[in-house]
Design a protein around this motif. Structure first.
Motif, PDB file in Angstrom:
ATOM      1  N   THR A 269     -54.502  80.225  31.515  1.00 41.59           N
ATOM      2  CA  THR A 269     -53.733  79.071  31.991  1.00 41.59           C
ATOM      3  C   THR A 269     -53.452  78.060  30.884  1.00 41.59           C
ATOM      4  O   THR A 269     -52.731  77.095  31.106  1.00 41.59           O
ATOM      5  CB  THR A 269     -54.466  78.370  33.148  1.00 41.59           C
ATOM      6  OG1 THR A 269     -55.778  77.997  32.716  1.00 41.59           O
ATOM      7  CG2 THR A 269     -54.568  79.285  34.365  1.00 41.59           C
ATOM      8  N   SER A 270     -54.037  78.263  29.706  1.00 47.91           N
ATOM      9  CA  SER A 270     -53.755  77.436  28.535  1.00 47.91           C
ATOM     10  C   SER A 270     -53.773  78.335  27.310  1.00 47.91           C
ATOM     11  O   SER A 270     -54.639  79.211  27.187  1.00 47.91           O
ATOM     12  CB  SER A 270     -54.794  76.325  28.348  1.00 47.91           C
ATOM     13  OG  SER A 270     -54.698  75.339  29.336  1.00 47.91           O
ATOM     14  N   LEU A 271     -52.822  78.104  26.421  1.00 42.92           N
ATOM     15  CA  LEU A 271     -52.788  78.942  25.226  1.00 42.92           C
ATOM     16  C   LEU A 271     -52.194  78.171  24.060  1.00 42.92           C
ATOM     17  O   LEU A 271     -51.501  77.172  24.227  1.00 42.92           O
ATOM     18  CB  LEU A 271     -51.999  80.230  25.487  1.00 42.92           C
ATOM     19  CG  LEU A 271     -50.530  80.119  25.917  1.00 42.92           C
ATOM     20  CD1 LEU A 271     -49.591  79.999  24.716  1.00 42.92           C
ATOM     21  CD2 LEU A 271     -50.150  81.323  26.756  1.00 42.92           C
ATOM     22  N   GLN A 272     -52.491  78.665  22.882  1.00 44.97           N
ATOM     23  CA  GLN A 272     -51.973  78.089  21.653  1.00 44.97           C
ATOM     24  C   GLN A 272     -51.152  79.164  20.954  1.00 44.97           C
ATOM     25  O   GLN A 272     -51.691  80.190  20.524  1.00 44.97           O
ATOM     26  CB  GLN A 272     -53.132  77.635  20.758  1.00 44.97           C
ATOM     27  CG  GLN A 272     -52.698  76.952  19.478  1.00 44.97           C
ATOM     28  CD  GLN A 272     -53.836  76.237  18.767  1.00 44.97           C
ATOM     29  OE1 GLN A 272     -53.742  75.044  18.520  1.00 44.97           O
ATOM     30  NE2 GLN A 272     -54.905  76.930  18.443  1.00 44.97           N
ATOM     31  N   ASP A 273     -49.826  78.956  20.887  1.00 40.48           N
ATOM     32  CA  ASP A 273     -48.988  79.883  20.155  1.00 40.48           C
ATOM     33  C   ASP A 273     -49.242  79.638  18.684  1.00 40.48           C
ATOM     34  O   ASP A 273     -48.933  78.578  18.143  1.00 40.48           O
ATOM     35  CB  ASP A 273     -47.512  79.692  20.501  1.00 40.48           C
ATOM     36  CG  ASP A 273     -46.649  80.805  19.945  1.00 40.48           C
ATOM     37  OD1 ASP A 273     -46.862  81.199  18.783  1.00 40.48           O
ATOM     38  OD2 ASP A 273     -45.740  81.288  20.657  1.00 40.48           O
ATOM     39  N   ALA A 274     -49.789  80.660  18.020  1.00 41.80           N
ATOM     40  CA  ALA A 274     -50.332  80.467  16.680  1.00 41.80           C
ATOM     41  C   ALA A 274     -49.288  80.304  15.595  1.00 41.80           C
ATOM     42  O   ALA A 274     -49.615  79.838  14.495  1.00 41.80           O
ATOM     43  CB  ALA A 274     -51.250  81.641  16.320  1.00 41.80           C
ATOM     44  N   MET A 275     -48.029  80.656  15.871  1.00 40.06           N
ATOM     45  CA  MET A 275     -47.027  80.564  14.810  1.00 40.06           C
ATOM     46  C   MET A 275     -45.640  80.484  15.435  1.00 40.06           C
ATOM     47  O   MET A 275     -45.110  81.475  15.943  1.00 40.06           O
ATOM     48  CB  MET A 275     -47.112  81.783  13.878  1.00 40.06           C
ATOM     49  CG  MET A 275     -46.288  81.648  12.621  1.00 40.06           C
ATOM     50  SD  MET A 275     -46.613  82.988  11.435  1.00 40.06           S
ATOM     51  CE  MET A 275     -45.791  84.361  12.239  1.00 40.06           C
ATOM     52  N   VAL A 276     -45.054  79.291  15.401  1.00 40.58           N
ATOM     53  CA  VAL A 276     -43.804  79.052  16.113  1.00 40.58           C
ATOM     54  C   VAL A 276     -42.712  78.613  15.143  1.00 40.58           C
ATOM     55  O   VAL A 276     -42.943  77.803  14.250  1.00 40.58           O
ATOM     56  CB  VAL A 276     -43.998  77.973  17.199  1.00 40.58           C
ATOM     57  CG1 VAL A 276     -42.697  77.698  17.932  1.00 40.58           C
ATOM     58  CG2 VAL A 276     -45.066  78.413  18.190  1.00 40.58           C
ATOM     59  N   THR A 277     -41.532  79.166  15.361  1.00 45.08           N
ATOM     60  CA  THR A 277     -40.330  78.725  14.664  1.00 45.08           C
ATOM     61  C   THR A 277     -39.451  77.963  15.655  1.00 45.08           C
ATOM     62  O   THR A 277     -39.716  77.942  16.862  1.00 45.08           O
ATOM     63  CB  THR A 277     -39.547  79.929  14.128  1.00 45.08           C
ATOM     64  OG1 THR A 277     -39.159  80.756  15.240  1.00 45.08           O
ATOM     65  CG2 THR A 277     -40.396  80.743  13.161  1.00 45.08           C
ATOM     66  N   ARG A 278     -38.396  77.364  15.150  1.00 46.89           N
ATOM     67  CA  ARG A 278     -37.487  76.631  16.025  1.00 46.89           C
ATOM     68  C   ARG A 278     -36.878  77.555  17.080  1.00 46.89           C
ATOM     69  O   ARG A 278     -36.723  77.176  18.239  1.00 46.89           O
ATOM     70  CB  ARG A 278     -36.378  75.984  15.184  1.00 46.89           C
ATOM     71  CG  ARG A 278     -35.413  75.113  15.995  1.00 46.89           C
ATOM     72  CD  ARG A 278     -34.420  74.380  15.106  1.00 46.89           C
ATOM     73  NE  ARG A 278     -33.585  75.305  14.353  1.00 46.89           N
ATOM     74  CZ  ARG A 278     -33.692  75.536  13.050  1.00 46.89           C
ATOM     75  NH1 ARG A 278     -34.619  74.908  12.348  1.00 46.89           N
ATOM     76  NH2 ARG A 278     -32.887  76.383  12.431  1.00 46.89           N
ATOM     77  N   GLU A 279     -36.569  78.811  16.694  1.00 47.88           N
ATOM     78  CA  GLU A 279     -35.956  79.747  17.622  1.00 47.88           C
ATOM     79  C   GLU A 279     -36.920  80.126  18.746  1.00 47.88           C
ATOM     80  O   GLU A 279     -36.514  80.261  19.907  1.00 47.88           O
ATOM     81  CB  GLU A 279     -35.501  81.000  16.873  1.00 47.88           C
ATOM     82  CG  GLU A 279     -34.348  80.766  15.902  1.00 47.88           C
ATOM     83  CD  GLU A 279     -34.781  80.095  14.611  1.00 47.88           C
ATOM     84  OE1 GLU A 279     -33.897  79.603  13.873  1.00 47.88           O
ATOM     85  OE2 GLU A 279     -36.005  80.053  14.334  1.00 47.88           O
ATOM     86  N   LEU A 280     -38.194  80.302  18.422  1.00 43.32           N
ATOM     87  CA  LEU A 280     -39.167  80.623  19.462  1.00 43.32           C
ATOM     88  C   LEU A 280     -39.418  79.420  20.365  1.00 43.32           C
ATOM     89  O   LEU A 280     -39.662  79.579  21.568  1.00 43.32           O
ATOM     90  CB  LEU A 280     -40.473  81.101  18.827  1.00 43.32           C
ATOM     91  CG  LEU A 280     -40.403  82.415  18.053  1.00 43.32           C
ATOM     92  CD1 LEU A 280     -41.777  82.775  17.497  1.00 43.32           C
ATOM     93  CD2 LEU A 280     -39.876  83.544  18.925  1.00 43.32           C
ATOM     94  N   ALA A 281     -39.355  78.228  19.802  1.00 42.35           N
ATOM     95  CA  ALA A 281     -39.520  77.029  20.621  1.00 42.35           C
ATOM     96  C   ALA A 281     -38.430  76.935  21.680  1.00 42.35           C
ATOM     97  O   ALA A 281     -38.655  76.399  22.778  1.00 42.35           O
ATOM     98  CB  ALA A 281     -39.514  75.781  19.738  1.00 42.35           C
ATOM     99  N   ASP A 282     -37.251  77.458  21.379  1.00 44.00           N
ATOM    100  CA  ASP A 282     -36.161  77.476  22.363  1.00 44.00           C
ATOM    101  C   ASP A 282     -36.586  78.199  23.638  1.00 44.00           C
ATOM    102  O   ASP A 282     -36.189  77.817  24.738  1.00 44.00           O
ATOM    103  CB  ASP A 282     -34.925  78.178  21.791  1.00 44.00           C
ATOM    104  CG  ASP A 282     -34.248  77.389  20.680  1.00 44.00           C
ATOM    105  OD1 ASP A 282     -34.510  76.174  20.561  1.00 44.00           O
ATOM    106  OD2 ASP A 282     -33.462  78.008  19.935  1.00 44.00           O
ATOM    107  N   VAL A 283     -37.374  79.245  23.478  1.00 49.00           N
ATOM    108  CA  VAL A 283     -37.791  80.041  24.633  1.00 49.00           C
ATOM    109  C   VAL A 283     -38.716  79.216  25.532  1.00 49.00           C
ATOM    110  O   VAL A 283     -38.569  79.222  26.755  1.00 49.00           O
ATOM    111  CB  VAL A 283     -38.480  81.337  24.176  1.00 49.00           C
ATOM    112  CG1 VAL A 283     -38.855  82.190  25.388  1.00 49.00           C
ATOM    113  CG2 VAL A 283     -37.586  82.120  23.221  1.00 49.00           C
TER     114      VAL A 283
END
Length: 680
Positions: A269-283
């Motif tokens: 129910t909680s997670l940390q996306d370990a590596m995000v780009t601007r394009e993935l943030a769009d999702v």
């Protein structure tokens, strides 16, 4: 626990239950779960049998009789049937968007190897079959997904290099094998021809000449053969230079339901996306806008040292900070998403042939015989290697290198005393962590080798010296090797580590790419020899318990889809408890029922069930900076709960049943007071 202490705790729970119930009679709960075994994971590790929620919050924890007073005509009541109720789980190192398969429209075709061991003959056959199935655009790519990294070493007489194998599949279509570890890659000539220079964006093919000129600063990411030409294997930042198509929002849209279902069924129910780009943030922005987001998430903006500086050129802190602040500002008004994390790679991975993990001691150099076993070790301090290092420039010539190898049985490059690769210079890392700490960002650092851990801790100390104690939960991911002194420093700093517990279990094929390069071992086929308990492997590998005893926090991260495509929290919990498995006495034994022997990995570092659960609950919440809202079942906290199907407490008491914990299924998941998965 003394009987008096126990009575006091029971009394406090009953008093709390009665008080909450009496005050709440006028306003019934939305949800009551009763007849359960509530493991609250609060500071006292209190127990209860019922929990009630209203809106997005927990309003009651106590016994069933008091909970009954909160039941109104619209209250949903669930009988847990004596099953265990836990806080919602936290996975604080995961790449969630890649746990599902994006949909493509000709720009690439994913050929899934599912992590299985293959040689290059099998690799070619599989890729050819996928290519026949693929419907690629004129500029489309064939991607070998979840490829087993050690298989990059499994060249054959037909295909003596990875490049030769992939070129045999296609000379025109770019092919990239993506190692399941996320760090190792295979490439064909057509893929090398697509390379773009990271600073200019200009298309500059990768070859022996460009690696010594345009790509000189990045040459160590590309492995070469005796002739100096790329051999088809590469690592880490090479992926960015090659530039195979990556998925964006439109590719993910068709499978986002699968993503939320996977997290709910895993109890995350909680997670940390370990590596995000601007394009993935769009999702993530799209998920929340559509009302589909069913987990809390911290996004870690990737600050790549090859793009922002810090490795071969000066760190551009202004550009890095601008990117991080843009992500944080974008989600400033979000209910479930925080963009206040940054991701820094301190090093890479330890396994051969990648070996980019930064180590305090140089990698050892085993020489394998015709039988596939270790024949001897290169004497790194002997006269042959001393001379090879002194004459390194002359021995870089392919002819001279071949003559050296013919005389000594190994290439001169193996005398170089390799210690891995720091992605940031220590000074640049200190500056980066200090700056991000001052601006309120939590820094999540990939630190796998013992030198990388040391440098990462130095950076946290530098931030503390400059800024004071910010209270930000900077955390170190993986920590595969940690020196004894740095274990204590983790405790002294109150730092958080986020390992993948399942990696602290023996896996023979992988371990043959690590152990012989860390400890001198006499055989990879003798389990006692390969898993010798002294030396660096026995002393420094995954020191979970020691970190806890020193005062550090151990949280948990699956790193999915690295290694496996799902979060598998209960597999990790079981692994943390046992750190062992049964392996064949001789892995060459191909019989149906080979003789087995128990093998442990640093057995003194096993966790208790309480410690493993804390890693996935309250310590995970600490790592995400949200322990005031999640991580335990207490009135006032968010109503994130799960019900599981088996008695993990009983299973944890017997070494013969610990691995049964891995089969645990989540039967009910409640997020923010909403039931998002129900298999009761």
């Amino acid at each position: 626990m003394t009987s008096l202490t126990f009575l006091r705790r029971v009394g406090s729970i009953c008093a709390l239950a009665g008080g909450v119930a009496s005050a709440a009679l006028a306003e019934p709960a939305d949800l009551v779960i009763t007849n359960g075994r509530v493991i609250t994971m609060d500071a006292d590790r209190s127990r209860a049998t019922a929990v009630a929620t209203r809106g997005e919050s927990i309003v009651f924890v106590g016994d069933g009789a008091a909970a009954a007073e909160l039941i109104g005509p619209e209250t949903k009541v669930i009988d847990a049937g004596g099953k265990i109720i836990l806080p919602g789980l936290h996975d604080v190192h995961i790449h969630p968007l890649f746990t599902v398969d994006p949909q493509y429209d000709g720009e690439r075709f994913d050929c899934n190897f599912k992590g299985k061991s293959v040689d290059m003959d099998e690799t070619v056959a599989r890729l050819r079959a996928c290519l026949e199935e693929a419907e690629l655009n004129a500029d489309g790519w064939l991607i070998g997904q979840f490829f087993n990294p050690p298989s990059l070493l499994s060249v054959t007489e037909t295909y003596p290099t990875v490049r030769a194998a992939l070129d045999a599949v296609s000379g025109d279509i770019p092919i990239q094998l993506e190692g399941s570890d996320g760090h190792a890659f295979g490439l064909n000539t057509a893929a090398y021809q697509q390379a773009h220079h990271p600073e200019t964006g200009e298309t500059v093919p990768i070859d022996g000449n460009s690696l010594g000129a345009a790509y000189a600063a990045y040459a160590e990411y590309f492995n070469t053969g005796p002739d100096g030409a790329p051999d088809g294997t590469a690592k880490d930042f090479a992926r960015h230079i090659i530039g195979a198509p990556v998925p964006g929002l439109e590719n993910f849209k068709p499978v986002l339901g699968e993503l939320t279902e996977l997290m709910a069924s895993s109890g995350v129910t909680s997670l940390q996306d370990a590596m995000v780009t601007r394009e993935l943030a769009d999702v993530y922005a799209y998920l929340e806008a559509q009302g589909q987001l069913t987990f809390r998430v911290r996004l870690n903006t990737h600050i790549d040292s090859n793009l922002y500086g810090g490795r071969t050129r000066a760190l551009d802190l202004t550009a890095a900070m601008t990117a991080a602040k843009a992500m944080r500002d974008r989600f400033a008004g979000s209910h479930y998403i925080k963009g206040d994390g940054v991701k820094l790679f301190v090093d890479g991975v330890v396994e051969h042939p990648t070996q980019t993990a930064a180590m305090l001691n140089p990698y050892l150099e085993p020489v394998f015989g015709a039988d596939g076993d270790i024949a001897r070790y290169v004497d790194l301090d002997g006269p042959v290697c001393v001379r090879a290092r002194a004459e390194a420039q002359a021995l870089a010539d392919p002819v001279a290198a071949a003559e050296f190898a013919a005389q000594h049985g190994f290439s001169p490059s193996r005398c170089s005393k390799r210690g891995g690769l720091l992605e940031f210079t220590p000074d640049a890392l200190n500056r980066a962590v200090t700056a991000f700490d001052a601006e309120g960002f939590t820094v999540h650092m990939h630190a796998l080798g013992d030198r990388a851990v040391h440098v990462a801790l130095d950076a946290i100390e530098a931030a503390r010296a400059s800024n004071g104690r910010s209270g930000l939960p900077h955390n170190l991911a993986h920590i595969q090797f940690v020196s004894e002194a740095d274990v204590q420093r983790i405790g002294d700093l109150g730092a958080t580590v986020t390992p993948t517990m399942a990696w602290a279990v023996p896996f023979w094929e992988y371990d043959t790419t690590v152990n012989p390069y860390i400890n001198e071992v006499t055989s990879i086929f003798d389990m006692a020899a390969l898993y010798r308990t002294d030396g660096l492997w026995g002393e420094r590998v995954y020191p979970f318990r020691s970190i806890l005893e020193a005062g550090g926090h151990v949280a948990a991260g699956s790193d999915a889809p690295v290694d496996v495509p799902t979060p598998q929290p209960f597999v990790n919990i079981a692994a943390g408890l046992i750190r062992g498995d049964l392996l064949p006495v001789d892995p060459r034994d191909e019989s149906v029922s080979p003789e087995l022997v128990p093998v442990m990995v640093n057995a003194e570092e096993t966790l208790s069930l309480d410690d493993a659960l804390a890693a996935y609950t309250i310590n995970g919440a600490i790592a995400m900076g949200q322990q005031d809202r999640t991580g335990s079942i207490e009135p006032g906290k968010r109503a994130d709960l799960i019900v599981i199907d088996r008695d993990i407490e009983r299973l944890a008491q017997d070494i013969t049943t610990i691995w049964d914990i891995a089969e645990t299924e989540v039967q009910l998941t409640v997020f923010d007071g909403r039931i998002i998965q129900d298999a009761m």
